[in-house]
Design a protein around this motif. Structure first.
Motif, PDB file in Angstrom:
ATOM      1  N   THR A  72       0.840  -1.205   0.000  1.00  0.00           N
ATOM      2  CA  THR A  72       0.000   0.000   0.000  1.00  0.00           C
ATOM      3  C   THR A  72       0.869   1.246   0.000  1.00  0.00           C
ATOM      4  O   THR A  72       1.976   1.247   0.536  1.00  0.00           O
ATOM      5  N   LYS A  73       0.338   2.294  -0.602  1.00  0.00           N
ATOM      6  CA  LYS A  73       1.086   3.542  -0.718  1.00  0.00           C
ATOM      7  C   LYS A  73       0.969   4.399   0.530  1.00  0.00           C
ATOM      8  O   LYS A  73       1.795   5.267   0.770  1.00  0.00           O
ATOM      9  N   HIS A  77      -6.153   2.047   3.512  1.00  0.00           N
ATOM     10  CA  HIS A  77      -6.273   0.922   2.589  1.00  0.00           C
ATOM     11  C   HIS A  77      -7.629   0.838   1.896  1.00  0.00           C
ATOM     12  O   HIS A  77      -7.817  -0.005   1.020  1.00  0.00           O
ATOM     13  N   GLN A  78      -8.572   1.669   2.268  1.00  0.00           N
ATOM     14  CA  GLN A  78      -9.931   1.543   1.757  1.00  0.00           C
ATOM     15  C   GLN A  78     -10.045   1.628   0.237  1.00  0.00           C
ATOM     16  O   GLN A  78     -10.790   0.846  -0.360  1.00  0.00           O
ATOM     17  N   VAL A  84     -10.681  -4.111  -4.891  1.00  0.00           N
ATOM     18  CA  VAL A  84     -10.655  -5.577  -4.865  1.00  0.00           C
ATOM     19  C   VAL A  84     -12.067  -6.134  -4.778  1.00  0.00           C
ATOM     20  O   VAL A  84     -12.402  -7.119  -5.447  1.00  0.00           O
ATOM     21  N   LYS A  85     -12.904  -5.513  -3.981  1.00  0.00           N
ATOM     22  CA  LYS A  85     -14.286  -5.991  -3.820  1.00  0.00           C
ATOM     23  C   LYS A  85     -15.041  -5.981  -5.156  1.00  0.00           C
ATOM     24  O   LYS A  85     -15.866  -6.853  -5.416  1.00  0.00           O
ATOM     25  N   LYS A  86     -14.721  -5.021  -6.015  1.00  0.00           N
ATOM     26  CA  LYS A  86     -15.383  -4.909  -7.320  1.00  0.00           C
ATOM     27  C   LYS A  86     -14.803  -5.879  -8.357  1.00  0.00           C
ATOM     28  O   LYS A  86     -15.337  -5.991  -9.454  1.00  0.00           O
ATOM     29  N   HIS A 125      -3.961   2.225  -7.129  1.00  0.00           N
ATOM     30  CA  HIS A 125      -4.227   2.187  -5.694  1.00  0.00           C
ATOM     31  C   HIS A 125      -3.033   1.736  -4.862  1.00  0.00           C
ATOM     32  O   HIS A 125      -2.866   2.176  -3.728  1.00  0.00           O
ATOM     33  N   VAL A 126      -2.226   0.836  -5.411  1.00  0.00           N
ATOM     34  CA  VAL A 126      -1.122   0.229  -4.652  1.00  0.00           C
ATOM     35  C   VAL A 126       0.027  -0.111  -5.589  1.00  0.00           C
ATOM     36  O   VAL A 126      -0.119  -0.108  -6.810  1.00  0.00           O
TER      37      VAL A 126
END
Length: 137
Positions: A72-73, A77-78, A84-86, A125-126
């Motif tokens: 993670t940057k 983390h949201q 990921v959930k999508k 995102h990461v």
């Protein structure tokens, strides 16, 4: 606490969860009724959480199996977790880990092109490190 018979039952069910209770009983040296009773207790106590099937991903069109270490940057983390959930079409498991990285993402893809597209979006995102599964032993 699980005894030897419970462990043997779990071993047999993990090989074939559709086994008939009579056959299971024979394998673990119980009657079919006693085996069914033991299985019910394992279910009621939460040791057995559910049953599933094993699917051949290649025959389902998913020839690329990837393990992706996620870095993670920042501490928020949201955005990553929402992304990921999508992506349930591709994501098999998302493990929060300690050690090398923050998460270990296990994914399946139909092609290298779909993997590449996923990685482009993921990188918004990461940061990540990619490993491809060559063979499952």
């Amino acid at each position: 606490m699980l005894d030897h018979t419970d462990m043997h039952i779990l071993e047999e069910l993990s090989k074939n969860s559709r086994i008939k209770m009579k056959e299971l009983g024979e394998k673990v040296h119980l009657t079919g009724q006693a085996a069914a009773s033991r299985v019910a207790k394992l279910e009621d106590s939460g040791v057995i959480e559910g049953y599933t099937i094993k699917v051949n991903d290649v025959k389902m069109g998913y020839s690329v199996h990837a393990l992706i270490n996620i870095y993670t940057k920042d501490t928020h983390h949201q955005p990553y977790l929402s992304f990921v959930k999508k992506q349930e079409k591709y994501v098999i498991n998302n493990y929060k880990i300690s050690g090398d990285g923050c998460y270990l993402l296990e994914c399946k893809f139909s092609s290298n092109e779909s993997l590449d597209q996923f990685l482009i979006e993921l990188n918004k995102h990461v940061n990540y490190k990619l490993s491809i599964v060559v063979n499952k032993q």
